[in-house]
Design a protein around this motif. Structure first.
Motif, PDB file in Angstrom:
ATOM      1  N   GLY A  74       0.804  -1.216   0.000  1.00  0.00           N
ATOM      2  CA  GLY A  74       0.000   0.000   0.000  1.00  0.00           C
ATOM      3  C   GLY A  74       0.833   1.261   0.000  1.00  0.00           C
ATOM      4  O   GLY A  74       0.398   2.310  -0.494  1.00  0.00           O
ATOM      5  N   ALA A  75       2.053   1.182   0.550  1.00  0.00           N
ATOM      6  CA  ALA A  75       2.930   2.354   0.584  1.00  0.00           C
ATOM      7  C   ALA A  75       3.350   2.790  -0.818  1.00  0.00           C
ATOM      8  O   ALA A  75       3.701   3.948  -1.034  1.00  0.00           O
ATOM      9  CB  ALA A  75       4.169   2.047   1.429  1.00  0.00           C
ATOM     10  N   ALA A  76       3.288   1.860  -1.777  1.00  0.00           N
ATOM     11  CA  ALA A  76       3.744   2.180  -3.135  1.00  0.00           C
ATOM     12  C   ALA A  76       2.889   3.258  -3.786  1.00  0.00           C
ATOM     13  O   ALA A  76       3.367   3.966  -4.680  1.00  0.00           O
ATOM     14  CB  ALA A  76       3.727   0.915  -3.994  1.00  0.00           C
ATOM     15  N   GLN A  77       1.627   3.407  -3.349  1.00  0.00           N
ATOM     16  CA  GLN A  77       0.761   4.409  -3.957  1.00  0.00           C
ATOM     17  C   GLN A  77       1.264   5.825  -3.686  1.00  0.00           C
ATOM     18  O   GLN A  77       1.213   6.697  -4.556  1.00  0.00           O
ATOM     19  CB  GLN A  77      -0.674   4.252  -3.440  1.00  0.00           C
ATOM     20  CG  GLN A  77      -1.323   2.922  -3.781  1.00  0.00           C
ATOM     21  CD  GLN A  77      -1.445   2.703  -5.290  1.00  0.00           C
ATOM     22  OE1 GLN A  77      -1.632   3.637  -6.053  1.00  0.00           O
ATOM     23  NE2 GLN A  77      -1.320   1.457  -5.711  1.00  0.00           N
ATOM     24  N   VAL A  78       1.757   6.075  -2.483  1.00  0.00           N
ATOM     25  CA  VAL A  78       2.282   7.402  -2.162  1.00  0.00           C
ATOM     26  C   VAL A  78       3.594   7.635  -2.904  1.00  0.00           C
ATOM     27  O   VAL A  78       3.889   8.741  -3.342  1.00  0.00           O
ATOM     28  CB  VAL A  78       2.480   7.571  -0.648  1.00  0.00           C
ATOM     29  CG1 VAL A  78       2.897   9.008  -0.319  1.00  0.00           C
ATOM     30  CG2 VAL A  78       1.204   7.233   0.100  1.00  0.00           C
ATOM     31  N   GLU A  79       4.378   6.586  -3.054  1.00  0.00           N
ATOM     32  CA  GLU A  79       5.626   6.719  -3.792  1.00  0.00           C
ATOM     33  C   GLU A  79       5.343   6.979  -5.276  1.00  0.00           C
ATOM     34  O   GLU A  79       6.083   7.721  -5.930  1.00  0.00           O
ATOM     35  CB  GLU A  79       6.489   5.483  -3.586  1.00  0.00           C
ATOM     36  CG  GLU A  79       6.845   5.313  -2.115  1.00  0.00           C
ATOM     37  CD  GLU A  79       7.988   4.355  -1.897  1.00  0.00           C
ATOM     38  OE1 GLU A  79       8.323   3.599  -2.827  1.00  0.00           O
ATOM     39  OE2 GLU A  79       8.543   4.380  -0.793  1.00  0.00           O
ATOM     40  N   LEU A  80       4.280   6.400  -5.794  1.00  0.00           N
ATOM     41  CA  LEU A  80       3.878   6.686  -7.159  1.00  0.00           C
ATOM     42  C   LEU A  80       3.494   8.164  -7.299  1.00  0.00           C
ATOM     43  O   LEU A  80       3.834   8.803  -8.296  1.00  0.00           O
ATOM     44  CB  LEU A  80       2.703   5.798  -7.567  1.00  0.00           C
ATOM     45  CG  LEU A  80       2.072   6.077  -8.943  1.00  0.00           C
ATOM     46  CD1 LEU A  80       3.107   5.929 -10.060  1.00  0.00           C
ATOM     47  CD2 LEU A  80       0.882   5.150  -9.181  1.00  0.00           C
ATOM     48  N   ALA A  81       2.812   8.700  -6.292  1.00  0.00           N
ATOM     49  CA  ALA A  81       2.450  10.121  -6.321  1.00  0.00           C
ATOM     50  C   ALA A  81       3.705  10.993  -6.349  1.00  0.00           C
ATOM     51  O   ALA A  81       3.758  12.003  -7.063  1.00  0.00           O
ATOM     52  CB  ALA A  81       1.591  10.462  -5.105  1.00  0.00           C
ATOM     53  N   GLN A  82       4.727  10.604  -5.595  1.00  0.00           N
ATOM     54  CA  GLN A  82       5.983  11.361  -5.613  1.00  0.00           C
ATOM     55  C   GLN A  82       6.648  11.273  -6.984  1.00  0.00           C
ATOM     56  O   GLN A  82       7.140  12.279  -7.513  1.00  0.00           O
ATOM     57  CB  GLN A  82       6.935  10.836  -4.540  1.00  0.00           C
ATOM     58  CG  GLN A  82       8.244  11.630  -4.450  1.00  0.00           C
ATOM     59  CD  GLN A  82       9.196  11.060  -3.426  1.00  0.00           C
ATOM     60  OE1 GLN A  82       9.637   9.918  -3.544  1.00  0.00           O
ATOM     61  NE2 GLN A  82       9.511  11.840  -2.404  1.00  0.00           N
ATOM     62  N   GLU A  83       6.636  10.082  -7.571  1.00  0.00           N
ATOM     63  CA  GLU A  83       7.240   9.922  -8.895  1.00  0.00           C
ATOM     64  C   GLU A  83       6.526  10.793  -9.930  1.00  0.00           C
ATOM     65  O   GLU A  83       7.153  11.360 -10.830  1.00  0.00           O
ATOM     66  CB  GLU A  83       7.192   8.456  -9.321  1.00  0.00           C
ATOM     67  CG  GLU A  83       8.144   7.550  -8.561  1.00  0.00           C
ATOM     68  CD  GLU A  83       9.602   7.911  -8.772  1.00  0.00           C
ATOM     69  OE1 GLU A  83       9.994   8.229  -9.921  1.00  0.00           O
ATOM     70  OE2 GLU A  83      10.355   7.897  -7.779  1.00  0.00           O
ATOM     71  N   ARG A  84       5.217  10.907  -9.811  1.00  0.00           N
ATOM     72  CA  ARG A  84       4.470  11.743 -10.748  1.00  0.00           C
ATOM     73  C   ARG A  84       4.826  13.213 -10.558  1.00  0.00           C
ATOM     74  O   ARG A  84       4.897  13.961 -11.526  1.00  0.00           O
ATOM     75  CB  ARG A  84       2.975  11.511 -10.576  1.00  0.00           C
ATOM     76  CG  ARG A  84       2.526  10.151 -11.102  1.00  0.00           C
ATOM     77  CD  ARG A  84       1.010  10.011 -11.072  1.00  0.00           C
ATOM     78  NE  ARG A  84       0.609   8.758 -11.711  1.00  0.00           N
ATOM     79  CZ  ARG A  84      -0.324   8.664 -12.646  1.00  0.00           C
ATOM     80  NH1 ARG A  84      -0.929   9.742 -13.083  1.00  0.00           N
ATOM     81  NH2 ARG A  84      -0.640   7.499 -13.160  1.00  0.00           N
ATOM     82  N   ALA A  85       5.020  13.636  -9.319  1.00  0.00           N
ATOM     83  CA  ALA A  85       5.432  15.018  -9.065  1.00  0.00           C
ATOM     84  C   ALA A  85       6.816  15.270  -9.651  1.00  0.00           C
ATOM     85  O   ALA A  85       7.066  16.329 -10.251  1.00  0.00           O
ATOM     86  CB  ALA A  85       5.428  15.294  -7.562  1.00  0.00           C
ATOM     87  N   PHE A  86       7.710  14.300  -9.506  1.00  0.00           N
ATOM     88  CA  PHE A  86       9.038  14.427 -10.097  1.00  0.00           C
ATOM     89  C   PHE A  86       8.945  14.509 -11.620  1.00  0.00           C
ATOM     90  O   PHE A  86       9.623  15.321 -12.262  1.00  0.00           O
ATOM     91  CB  PHE A  86       9.912  13.235  -9.703  1.00  0.00           C
ATOM     92  CG  PHE A  86      10.361  13.228  -8.267  1.00  0.00           C
ATOM     93  CD1 PHE A  86      10.156  14.330  -7.440  1.00  0.00           C
ATOM     94  CD2 PHE A  86      10.998  12.120  -7.729  1.00  0.00           C
ATOM     95  CE1 PHE A  86      10.582  14.322  -6.113  1.00  0.00           C
ATOM     96  CE2 PHE A  86      11.431  12.099  -6.408  1.00  0.00           C
ATOM     97  CZ  PHE A  86      11.213  13.201  -5.601  1.00  0.00           C
TER      98      PHE A  86
END
Length: 263
Positions: free
Chosen positions: A180-192
């Motif tokens: 489930g933590a991967a969803q927030v990391e995906l959000a960070q990748e999209r911001a990057f």
């Protein structure tokens, strides 16, 4: 707090100050090259590592502030992970779900008690049980308030005990979150990615993954450098207590080379 970067053109070491966005736009003072360093790390991880660094270097009171902030930002991380995990199971655009989440969080962004309430509800809905660990004693609230709001100067052993409590709670909940933590990391990748798309020609992008207290434990698989058991273990093995878990993590962290490594 600064961390070292390496100029991709001339290989000179250039210090950078941690940015809230974890996006760092830099210019090498030696060759003039412009580059951007994207640090793949969550804010609660950075704050906890900064607290650890302060503690190791003798700044006990400053460490408490960083550990307390890390705990609050982890509760935000958990809420976002839960909301995005639920959104991923339904039809719809990820960006829309993220925008709705950000808009909702703005209502509580400056009110820590309401943030705690959102976390408690997210935990109940996800795990199906009450978060009985959210008592003032379990969270070390009295100690934190005495240090931060009343100016008490804590002893190092008190700060270590507080840090161990915060560490064990975050580590336990990270383990429960799992993928489930991967969803927030995906959000960070999209911001990057959005920032990267707007870079002018000639600016080099550098992506870094800094070692840290939680990153080493969360991402090290079998044979990948993990040298200690996790704070939450199977039912056949007695769990580590807070102090043991924190000590294991300090030992793990000392084995890594990175900008926050103890000297």
């Amino acid at each position: 707090m600064h961390f070292p970067t390496t100029c991709p053109t001339c290989a000179r070491e250039v210090p950078a100050e941690f940015a809230d966005s974890l996006i760092h736009e830099l210019t090498c003072p030696s060759c003039g090259a412009r580059y951007v360093v994207y640090v793949r790390k969550q804010k609660f991880e950075v704050l906890f590592d900064l607290g650890t660094r302060a503690l190791l270097e003798g700044y006990a009171r400053e460490a408490v502030a960083s550990f307390a902030a890390a705990q609050e930002r982890f509760f935000e991380f958990y809420v976002k992970a839960f909301a995005l995990e639920r959104a991923a199971g339904r039809e719809g655009d990820f960006e829309e779900a993220l925008a709705a989440l950000d808009g909702t969080w703005r209502h509580v962004a400056s009110q820590s008690e309401r943030q705690l309430g959102m976390f408690a509800l997210a935990y109940l809905l996800r795990e199906g049980r009450a978060p009985d660990f959210l008592t003032p004693g379990a969270l070390g609230s009295d100690f934190r308030n005495r240090v931060i709001h009343r100016g008490v100067l804590p002893r190092r052993e008190e700060v270590e005990a507080y840090a161990a409590r915060v560490f064990a709670l975050i580590d336990r909940l990270l383990t429960a979150l799992g993928p489930g933590a991967a969803q927030v990391e995906l959000a960070q990748e999209r911001a990057f990615a959005a920032h990267l798309a707007g870079l002018p020609e000639g600016v080099v992008a550098v992506f870094e993954e800094h070692p840290g207290m939680f990153r080493a434990r969360r991402f090290a698989g079998p044979g990948g450098g993990e040298t200690a058991p996790k704070a939450t273990v199977g039912p056949s093995t007695p769990p580590l207590n807070d102090a043991q878990a924190f000590a294991w993590a300090l030992a793990e962290r000392g084995a890594w080379r990175g900008p926050l490594k103890r000297r």
